[in-house]
Design a protein around this motif. Sequence first.
Motif, PDB file in Angstrom:
ATOM      1  N   MET A 114       3.685  25.125  30.449  1.00 56.84           N
ATOM      2  CA  MET A 114       2.995  24.200  29.581  1.00 56.84           C
ATOM      3  C   MET A 114       3.937  23.814  28.442  1.00 56.84           C
ATOM      4  O   MET A 114       4.493  24.664  27.769  1.00 56.84           O
ATOM      5  N   ILE A 115       4.105  22.530  28.265  1.00 54.43           N
ATOM      6  CA  ILE A 115       4.984  22.030  27.210  1.00 54.43           C
ATOM      7  C   ILE A 115       4.124  21.366  26.145  1.00 54.43           C
ATOM      8  O   ILE A 115       3.357  20.459  26.431  1.00 54.43           O
TER       9      ILE A 115
ATOM     10  N   VAL B 287      12.955  23.023  33.366  1.00 55.49           N
ATOM     11  CA  VAL B 287      11.878  23.810  33.979  1.00 55.49           C
ATOM     12  C   VAL B 287      12.084  23.908  35.479  1.00 55.49           C
ATOM     13  O   VAL B 287      11.882  24.966  36.074  1.00 55.49           O
ATOM     14  N   SER B 288      12.523  22.814  36.102  1.00 59.00           N
ATOM     15  CA  SER B 288      12.739  22.855  37.550  1.00 59.00           C
ATOM     16  C   SER B 288      13.966  23.690  37.912  1.00 59.00           C
ATOM     17  O   SER B 288      14.008  24.302  38.972  1.00 59.00           O
TER      18      SER B 288
ATOM     19  N   THR C 232       5.905  29.021  34.230  1.00 57.66           N
ATOM     20  CA  THR C 232       4.701  29.642  33.672  1.00 57.66           C
ATOM     21  C   THR C 232       4.818  29.861  32.170  1.00 57.66           C
ATOM     22  O   THR C 232       3.881  30.366  31.557  1.00 57.66           O
ATOM     23  N   ALA C 233       5.941  29.486  31.597  1.00 57.99           N
ATOM     24  CA  ALA C 233       6.178  29.717  30.169  1.00 57.99           C
ATOM     25  C   ALA C 233       5.422  28.697  29.328  1.00 57.99           C
ATOM     26  O   ALA C 233       5.065  27.614  29.789  1.00 57.99           O
ATOM     27  N   ARG C 234       5.209  29.060  28.086  1.00 57.28           N
ATOM     28  CA  ARG C 234       4.634  28.138  27.103  1.00 57.28           C
ATOM     29  C   ARG C 234       5.781  27.697  26.200  1.00 57.28           C
ATOM     30  O   ARG C 234       6.386  28.520  25.509  1.00 57.28           O
ATOM     31  N   ILE C 235       6.081  26.406  26.217  1.00 56.73           N
ATOM     32  CA  ILE C 235       7.215  25.864  25.474  1.00 56.73           C
ATOM     33  C   ILE C 235       6.680  24.931  24.397  1.00 56.73           C
ATOM     34  O   ILE C 235       5.878  24.037  24.681  1.00 56.73           O
ATOM     35  N   ARG C 236       7.135  25.139  23.171  1.00 56.13           N
ATOM     36  CA  ARG C 236       6.759  24.255  22.071  1.00 56.13           C
ATOM     37  C   ARG C 236       8.008  23.514  21.604  1.00 56.13           C
ATOM     38  O   ARG C 236       9.005  24.133  21.241  1.00 56.13           O
TER      39      ARG C 236
END
Length: 123
Positions: free
Chosen positions: A1-2, A27-28, A35-39
Motif C-alpha cells: 500500500m502506497i 515494488v515489482s 505487502t509493505a506500507r510505504i508513505r
Amino acid sequence: MIQIVFKNLQKSDLTRASVLERILPLVSKFPGLETARIRVTLEMHNAPEQPGPDLYSVKMQILRGKYRGLRLEKSADTLHLALADLVEHALERLNRYGDRTRVRERSKARKFLEGFVRKVSFS
C-alpha cells in the motif's frame, strides 16, 4: 500500500500519478515491498507567497514489511528531480539491504556447518 502525503503543496492527480509511476517499478522489482506500507511525503519548503527559490523534498518511509524502517529523503529545485533522485537512492539501499541479509544467512550457515563438522570429527 502506497500512501502519498502532500505538505505545503496542492494535491494533484498528475503528481500522484507521477509518484506511483516511479515507485511501482521498485515494488515489482522487490517482492518484499508488495505487502509493505510505504508513505511518500511531497513537500515544498518555501510558501508560494514568499519570494525566493522553492525547494522541494520527497521523503519515503517503509512502515511495515521486510524493509521496515527504511527512510530516505531527497531535495531538489523541482519535485520531479527530487523524486528521481529518491528512487535511484532507494534502489541502491534496497539492493544493499538484500545483500546484507544474504551475507548474514550465509555466515550463519557456515558457522552451523563448522560446528557440525567439529562434532562429527571428534566423535
